[in-house]
Design a protein around this motif. Structure first.
Motif, PDB file in Angstrom:
ATOM      1  N   GLY A  18      54.936  33.313  23.938  1.00  0.00           N
ATOM      2  CA  GLY A  18      54.942  32.335  25.297  1.00  0.00           C
ATOM      3  C   GLY A  18      53.572  31.696  25.283  1.00  0.00           C
ATOM      4  N   PRO A  19      52.186  32.658  24.917  1.00  0.00           N
ATOM      5  CA  PRO A  19      50.785  31.709  25.176  1.00  0.00           C
ATOM      6  C   PRO A  19      50.945  30.833  23.870  1.00  0.00           C
ATOM      7  CG  PRO A  19      50.702  33.961  25.646  1.00  0.00           C
ATOM      8  CD  PRO A  19      52.284  33.973  25.169  1.00  0.00           C
ATOM      9  N   VAL A  20      51.317  31.166  22.670  1.00  0.00           N
ATOM     10  CA  VAL A  20      51.158  30.084  21.625  1.00  0.00           C
ATOM     11  C   VAL A  20      51.955  28.876  21.838  1.00  0.00           C
ATOM     12  CG1 VAL A  20      51.677  29.756  19.117  1.00  0.00           C
ATOM     13  CG2 VAL A  20      50.912  32.083  19.926  1.00  0.00           C
ATOM     14  N   ALA A  21      53.208  29.107  22.384  1.00  0.00           N
ATOM     15  CA  ALA A  21      54.119  27.962  22.714  1.00  0.00           C
ATOM     16  C   ALA A  21      53.247  26.760  23.761  1.00  0.00           C
ATOM     17  CB  ALA A  21      55.474  28.350  23.388  1.00  0.00           C
ATOM     18  N   SER A  25      51.690  23.164  22.677  1.00  0.00           N
ATOM     19  CA  SER A  25      52.160  22.040  23.454  1.00  0.00           C
ATOM     20  C   SER A  25      50.981  21.539  24.104  1.00  0.00           C
ATOM     21  CB  SER A  25      53.347  22.582  24.562  1.00  0.00           C
ATOM     22  OG  SER A  25      54.269  22.998  23.836  1.00  0.00           O
ATOM     23  N   MET A  26      50.116  21.861  24.590  1.00  0.00           N
ATOM     24  CA  MET A  26      49.053  21.474  25.526  1.00  0.00           C
ATOM     25  C   MET A  26      47.851  20.810  24.745  1.00  0.00           C
ATOM     26  SD  MET A  26      48.637  24.093  28.723  1.00  0.00           S
ATOM     27  CE  MET A  26      47.235  23.308  29.179  1.00  0.00           C
ATOM     28  N   PHE A  27      47.780  21.301  23.532  1.00  0.00           N
ATOM     29  CA  PHE A  27      46.866  20.991  22.622  1.00  0.00           C
ATOM     30  C   PHE A  27      46.647  19.512  22.401  1.00  0.00           C
ATOM     31  CE2 PHE A  27      44.035  20.248  18.728  1.00  0.00           C
ATOM     32  CZ  PHE A  27      43.274  21.122  18.849  1.00  0.00           C
ATOM     33  N   ILE A  54      43.365  30.399  21.468  1.00  0.00           N
ATOM     34  CA  ILE A  54      44.713  31.188  21.860  1.00  0.00           C
ATOM     35  C   ILE A  54      45.730  30.829  20.971  1.00  0.00           C
ATOM     36  CG2 ILE A  54      46.462  30.938  23.606  1.00  0.00           C
ATOM     37  CD1 ILE A  54      44.533  29.951  25.817  1.00  0.00           C
ATOM     38  N   THR A  55      45.920  29.972  20.200  1.00  0.00           N
ATOM     39  CA  THR A  55      46.968  29.638  19.341  1.00  0.00           C
ATOM     40  C   THR A  55      46.730  30.777  18.075  1.00  0.00           C
ATOM     41  OG1 THR A  55      47.297  27.373  19.757  1.00  0.00           O
ATOM     42  CG2 THR A  55      47.837  28.245  17.534  1.00  0.00           C
ATOM     43  N   GLN A  56      45.528  30.899  17.907  1.00  0.00           N
ATOM     44  CA  GLN A  56      45.134  31.671  16.478  1.00  0.00           C
ATOM     45  C   GLN A  56      45.269  33.131  16.748  1.00  0.00           C
ATOM     46  OE1 GLN A  56      40.975  30.378  15.669  1.00  0.00           O
ATOM     47  NE2 GLN A  56      41.791  29.525  13.605  1.00  0.00           N
ATOM     48  N   VAL A  57      44.634  33.570  18.028  1.00  0.00           N
ATOM     49  CA  VAL A  57      44.941  35.074  18.531  1.00  0.00           C
ATOM     50  C   VAL A  57      46.176  35.460  18.590  1.00  0.00           C
ATOM     51  CG1 VAL A  57      44.028  36.520  20.272  1.00  0.00           C
ATOM     52  CG2 VAL A  57      42.259  34.924  19.219  1.00  0.00           C
ATOM     53  N   TYR A  58      46.981  34.735  19.733  1.00  0.00           N
ATOM     54  CA  TYR A  58      48.232  35.153  19.906  1.00  0.00           C
ATOM     55  C   TYR A  58      49.350  35.209  18.789  1.00  0.00           C
ATOM     56  CZ  TYR A  58      47.090  36.307  24.600  1.00  0.00           C
ATOM     57  OH  TYR A  58      46.724  36.724  25.925  1.00  0.00           O
ATOM     58  N   ASN A 103      48.264  24.746  12.735  1.00  0.00           N
ATOM     59  CA  ASN A 103      47.011  25.166  12.789  1.00  0.00           C
ATOM     60  C   ASN A 103      46.084  24.270  12.099  1.00  0.00           C
ATOM     61  OD1 ASN A 103      45.293  27.473  13.602  1.00  0.00           O
ATOM     62  ND2 ASN A 103      45.036  28.185  11.482  1.00  0.00           N
ATOM     63  N   PRO A 104      46.222  23.725  10.740  1.00  0.00           N
ATOM     64  CA  PRO A 104      45.456  22.926  10.089  1.00  0.00           C
ATOM     65  C   PRO A 104      45.058  21.491  10.868  1.00  0.00           C
ATOM     66  CG  PRO A 104      47.179  23.776   8.540  1.00  0.00           C
ATOM     67  CD  PRO A 104      47.550  24.282  10.169  1.00  0.00           C
ATOM     68  N   ALA A 105      46.005  21.167  11.593  1.00  0.00           N
ATOM     69  CA  ALA A 105      45.784  19.830  12.492  1.00  0.00           C
ATOM     70  C   ALA A 105      44.994  20.243  13.515  1.00  0.00           C
ATOM     71  CB  ALA A 105      46.969  19.281  12.874  1.00  0.00           C
TER      72      ALA A 105
END
Length: 160
Positions: A18-21, A25-27, A54-58, A103-105
């Motif tokens: 959920g947090p990754v999604a 989306s917000m990034f 958050i994307t990386q950790v979760y 992640n690369p973007a």
């Protein structure tokens, strides 16, 4: 044991995917503001860094979801079910989209926000940023399809 593992699987999916999604989306919107000159640039840059973290950790924590899911499927004796195999492949595709595209973007944007970005950093960041909403959407769509498959279980012999 199956009920415990299934509960852990669902809980891990909610708490870790959920947090990754949401962050993915917000990034893009926050990154556009952070890369543009304006009054909100500093706060947008801080939020972009936070969303990337958050994307990386979760995403790392999210590895627990398929691991627990495979354990659950083994305990339930349904590893050979077509719907489960398709859901597993879609999960792998979602992970690949996150790892190879999103992640690369995001990292290119973070690099461009550095104190002394390289001359081509901003160009690379904005190029990846154009595709980022689409790749974020594909990532989230894959997870949505997997979630529906877990609920509907088409062709399942488990009685759902």
């Amino acid at each position: 044991m199956a009920k415990l593992l299934l509960s852990l699987h669902v809980l891990a999916a909610i708490l870790f995917i959920g947090p990754v999604a949401v962050a993915v989306s917000m990034f893009p919107a926050r990154a556009k503001v952070a890369l543009a000159a304006g009054p909100d640039q500093a706060s947008a840059a801080a939020s972009v860094r936070l969303l990337h973290r958050i994307t990386q950790v979760y995403a790392m924590l999210g590895i627990a979801v398929p691991v627990i899911g495979i354990g659950t499927a083994q305990v339930m004796g349904i590893m050979n079910q077509t719907w489960l195999i398709v859901a597993t492949v879609l999960t792998a595709l979602a992970a690949a989209v996150l790892l190879l595209l999103v992640n690369p973007a995001q990292q290119a944007v973070i690099d461009a926000l550095g104190d002394e970005p390289p001359a081509d950093g901003l160009a690379r960041a904005t190029g990846g940023l154009r595709r980022l909403p689409m790749t974020a959407g594909v990532f989230n769509l894959l997870w949505a399809v997997v979630t529906v498959m877990m609920v509907v279980r088409p062709g399942s012999t488990t009685g759902a």
